[in-house]
Design a protein around this motif. Sequence first.
Motif, PDB file in Angstrom:
ATOM      1  N   MET A 156      64.544 133.603  35.466  1.00  0.00           N
ATOM      2  CA  MET A 156      64.019 134.726  36.257  1.00  0.00           C
ATOM      3  C   MET A 156      64.716 134.838  37.617  1.00  0.00           C
ATOM      4  SD  MET A 156      60.283 135.957  35.873  1.00  0.00           S
ATOM      5  CE  MET A 156      59.799 135.180  37.414  1.00  0.00           C
ATOM      6  N   SER A 157      65.450 133.768  37.983  1.00  0.00           N
ATOM      7  CA  SER A 157      66.067 133.781  39.305  1.00  0.00           C
ATOM      8  C   SER A 157      67.269 134.705  39.344  1.00  0.00           C
ATOM      9  CB  SER A 157      66.506 132.374  39.673  1.00  0.00           C
ATOM     10  OG  SER A 157      67.404 132.441  40.742  1.00  0.00           O
ATOM     11  N   SER A 158      67.482 135.332  40.511  1.00  0.00           N
ATOM     12  CA  SER A 158      68.583 136.271  40.648  1.00  0.00           C
ATOM     13  C   SER A 158      69.813 135.639  41.303  1.00  0.00           C
ATOM     14  CB  SER A 158      68.118 137.484  41.442  1.00  0.00           C
ATOM     15  OG  SER A 158      66.897 137.225  42.079  1.00  0.00           O
ATOM     16  N   TYR A 159      69.784 134.350  41.588  1.00  0.00           N
ATOM     17  CA  TYR A 159      70.915 133.702  42.271  1.00  0.00           C
ATOM     18  C   TYR A 159      71.461 132.552  41.438  1.00  0.00           C
ATOM     19  CZ  TYR A 159      68.645 136.157  46.049  1.00  0.00           C
ATOM     20  OH  TYR A 159      68.058 137.116  46.818  1.00  0.00           O
ATOM     21  N   ASN A 160      72.743 132.263  41.628  1.00  0.00           N
ATOM     22  CA  ASN A 160      73.294 131.025  41.079  1.00  0.00           C
ATOM     23  C   ASN A 160      72.726 129.854  41.875  1.00  0.00           C
ATOM     24  OD1 ASN A 160      74.916 132.517  39.375  1.00  0.00           O
ATOM     25  ND2 ASN A 160      76.582 132.615  40.890  1.00  0.00           N
ATOM     26  N   ASN A 161      72.583 128.721  41.252  1.00  0.00           N
ATOM     27  CA  ASN A 161      72.190 127.501  41.968  1.00  0.00           C
ATOM     28  C   ASN A 161      70.847 127.610  42.689  1.00  0.00           C
ATOM     29  OD1 ASN A 161      74.697 126.400  41.279  1.00  0.00           O
ATOM     30  ND2 ASN A 161      75.626 127.408  43.056  1.00  0.00           N
ATOM     31  N   THR A 162      69.912 128.287  42.072  1.00  0.00           N
ATOM     32  CA  THR A 162      68.583 128.308  42.678  1.00  0.00           C
ATOM     33  C   THR A 162      67.916 126.944  42.493  1.00  0.00           C
ATOM     34  OG1 THR A 162      68.335 130.660  42.284  1.00  0.00           O
ATOM     35  CG2 THR A 162      66.310 129.403  42.592  1.00  0.00           C
ATOM     36  N   ALA A 163      67.411 126.389  43.599  1.00  0.00           N
ATOM     37  CA  ALA A 163      66.728 125.094  43.505  1.00  0.00           C
ATOM     38  C   ALA A 163      65.268 125.339  43.147  1.00  0.00           C
ATOM     39  CB  ALA A 163      66.845 124.347  44.822  1.00  0.00           C
ATOM     40  N   ARG A 164      64.743 124.514  42.254  1.00  0.00           N
ATOM     41  CA  ARG A 164      63.350 124.655  41.822  1.00  0.00           C
ATOM     42  C   ARG A 164      62.532 123.470  42.322  1.00  0.00           C
ATOM     43  NH1 ARG A 164      63.126 128.653  37.931  1.00  0.00           N
ATOM     44  NH2 ARG A 164      65.230 129.493  37.711  1.00  0.00           N
ATOM     45  N   PHE A 165      61.412 123.789  42.917  1.00  0.00           N
ATOM     46  CA  PHE A 165      60.497 122.748  43.397  1.00  0.00           C
ATOM     47  C   PHE A 165      59.130 123.038  42.828  1.00  0.00           C
ATOM     48  CE2 PHE A 165      63.790 123.073  46.615  1.00  0.00           C
ATOM     49  CZ  PHE A 165      64.090 121.744  46.903  1.00  0.00           C
ATOM     50  N   SER A 166      58.376 121.970  42.567  1.00  0.00           N
ATOM     51  CA  SER A 166      57.017 122.235  42.094  1.00  0.00           C
ATOM     52  C   SER A 166      56.198 122.812  43.236  1.00  0.00           C
ATOM     53  CB  SER A 166      56.391 120.971  41.516  1.00  0.00           C
ATOM     54  OG  SER A 166      56.672 119.877  42.354  1.00  0.00           O
ATOM     55  N   GLU A 167      55.124 123.460  42.845  1.00  0.00           N
ATOM     56  CA  GLU A 167      54.189 124.057  43.784  1.00  0.00           C
ATOM     57  C   GLU A 167      53.824 123.065  44.893  1.00  0.00           C
ATOM     58  OE1 GLU A 167      50.143 126.562  42.917  1.00  0.00           O
ATOM     59  OE2 GLU A 167      51.045 125.416  41.272  1.00  0.00           O
ATOM     60  N   ALA A 203      71.242 126.799  53.014  1.00  0.00           N
ATOM     61  CA  ALA A 203      70.118 126.491  52.126  1.00  0.00           C
ATOM     62  C   ALA A 203      70.273 127.327  50.870  1.00  0.00           C
ATOM     63  CB  ALA A 203      68.794 126.814  52.806  1.00  0.00           C
ATOM     64  N   SER A 204      70.148 126.684  49.722  1.00  0.00           N
ATOM     65  CA  SER A 204      70.234 127.448  48.478  1.00  0.00           C
ATOM     66  C   SER A 204      68.940 128.231  48.271  1.00  0.00           C
ATOM     67  CB  SER A 204      70.500 126.513  47.304  1.00  0.00           C
ATOM     68  OG  SER A 204      69.508 125.536  47.251  1.00  0.00           O
ATOM     69  N   ALA A 205      69.004 129.196  47.363  1.00  0.00           N
ATOM     70  CA  ALA A 205      67.790 129.923  47.007  1.00  0.00           C
ATOM     71  C   ALA A 205      66.782 128.929  46.434  1.00  0.00           C
ATOM     72  CB  ALA A 205      68.128 130.984  45.960  1.00  0.00           C
ATOM     73  N   ILE A 206      65.508 129.193  46.654  1.00  0.00           N
ATOM     74  CA  ILE A 206      64.479 128.336  46.040  1.00  0.00           C
ATOM     75  C   ILE A 206      63.428 129.197  45.362  1.00  0.00           C
ATOM     76  CG2 ILE A 206      64.797 126.458  47.727  1.00  0.00           C
ATOM     77  CD1 ILE A 206      61.990 127.307  48.864  1.00  0.00           C
ATOM     78  N   VAL A 208      57.191 133.640  45.039  1.00  0.00           N
ATOM     79  CA  VAL A 208      58.233 134.377  45.769  1.00  0.00           C
ATOM     80  C   VAL A 208      59.520 133.569  45.735  1.00  0.00           C
ATOM     81  CG1 VAL A 208      58.956 135.181  48.065  1.00  0.00           C
ATOM     82  CG2 VAL A 208      56.598 135.568  47.271  1.00  0.00           C
ATOM     83  N   GLU A 209      60.639 134.240  45.469  1.00  0.00           N
ATOM     84  CA  GLU A 209      61.934 133.575  45.512  1.00  0.00           C
ATOM     85  C   GLU A 209      62.559 133.803  46.886  1.00  0.00           C
ATOM     86  OE1 GLU A 209      64.849 134.842  42.618  1.00  0.00           O
ATOM     87  OE2 GLU A 209      65.924 132.944  42.887  1.00  0.00           O
ATOM     88  N   PHE A 210      63.040 132.726  47.498  1.00  0.00           N
ATOM     89  CA  PHE A 210      63.676 132.838  48.811  1.00  0.00           C
ATOM     90  C   PHE A 210      65.193 132.800  48.614  1.00  0.00           C
ATOM     91  CE2 PHE A 210      59.399 131.482  49.502  1.00  0.00           C
ATOM     92  CZ  PHE A 210      59.009 132.132  50.663  1.00  0.00           C
ATOM     93  N   PRO A 211      65.905 133.847  49.059  1.00  0.00           N
ATOM     94  CA  PRO A 211      67.352 133.918  48.832  1.00  0.00           C
ATOM     95  C   PRO A 211      68.112 132.889  49.683  1.00  0.00           C
ATOM     96  CG  PRO A 211      66.606 135.801  50.137  1.00  0.00           C
ATOM     97  CD  PRO A 211      65.380 135.035  49.755  1.00  0.00           C
ATOM     98  N   PRO A 212      69.366 132.602  49.307  1.00  0.00           N
ATOM     99  CA  PRO A 212      70.147 131.643  50.096  1.00  0.00           C
ATOM    100  C   PRO A 212      70.205 132.091  51.555  1.00  0.00           C
ATOM    101  CG  PRO A 212      71.380 132.392  48.160  1.00  0.00           C
ATOM    102  CD  PRO A 212      70.142 133.227  48.229  1.00  0.00           C
ATOM    103  N   CYS A 213      70.285 131.148  52.460  1.00  0.00           N
ATOM    104  CA  CYS A 213      70.342 131.479  53.883  1.00  0.00           C
ATOM    105  C   CYS A 213      71.067 130.373  54.628  1.00  0.00           C
ATOM    106  CB  CYS A 213      68.927 131.665  54.443  1.00  0.00           C
ATOM    107  SG  CYS A 213      67.944 130.145  54.444  1.00  0.00           S
TER     108      CYS A 213
END
Length: 313
Positions: A1-12, A307-310, A215-220
């Motif tokens: 579902m992520s719109s970025y390469n290399n999106t980091a996933r963290f648990s809630e 920071a990568s997208a998360i 919510v997905e946070f884009p790279p920054c």
Amino acid sequence: MSSYNNTARFSEARRVAIFGGTHGNEMSGVTLVNLWTKNGTEIQRKGVEAVPFITNPKAVEKCTRYVDTDLNRAFTPENLSAPGGNDLPYEVLRAQEINRIFGPKGSPEAYDVIFDLHNTTSNMGCTLILESSKDHFNLQMMNYIKKSMAPASCLVLMNEHPLLKYSTSRSVAKHPVGLEVGPQPQGVLRSNIFEAMRVILKHALDFIELFNEGVEFPPCTVEVFRVLEWIDYPRDANGNIIAMVHPNLQDCDWEPLNPGDPMFQTFDGKTIHYQGSGTVYPTFINEAAYYEKQQAFITTRRETLVASAIIKA
Ligand SMILES: CC(=O)N[C@@H](CC(=O)O)C(=O)O
Ligand SMILES: [Zn+2]
């Protein structure tokens, strides 16, 4: 579902703690945590369990930094596994207790986020302290807080120096965040400092709520100040301090210090100049609690981290 390469996933980030009184004479955190213990409405967020907690009640009662030893240095593997029970220093026992409640440090059961509320006598303004430049969840949180605070500023101190990093209370959590707001004298509550700390925490909890909602946070990019070295006061052969922070440096936390700039002023009026090889950004200048640690200020280097997208896993 992520719109970025290399999106980091963290648990809630459901289990969140807010520590006050890690140093018993830093009154904003003590007062906020006591306030939220009485009525937690302000720190409640959907899908987040936020626990306010006084970490060093004995030091708070005496209004001192600590009783036996600095709690914010006590969370070492040796201390956390030390046998000896009641023979141990009070803060070591307390560290073990905190580690049982909010940790164990480094384990999957540990709390997701711990905010540890501190005050400084230095003119640092609003500062967030991180322990790892690889924690993209925290880097994204810093970006969110900085953007939310603008045009007011909120700076990030990156304390991951291999030798100078210390074992903090918050280090029990998966994502440790220190809040350091000043200037405020020890044992004193100033309304501007109290409210500034309260606003930072509001934004931080809002970020966690949004993250938990998916919510997905884009790279920054995030500007940080990386700890380089501790500078001690000039001393005589007996170890006694022979100079003060120079008036040109006093209260100038985060302003560039260049080679040759005045740094200390001796009691007989001589100026001691900074001898480093390049521009640094000093902070914790003339912090009261650091006299016993033989630290007049710390130097930092400005860096921009990516920071990568998360997104929630
Ligand atoms: C003035 C003060 O207590 N500062 C904190 C900074 C931190 O929380 O990392 C400390 O030395 O523990
Ligand atoms: Zn402190």
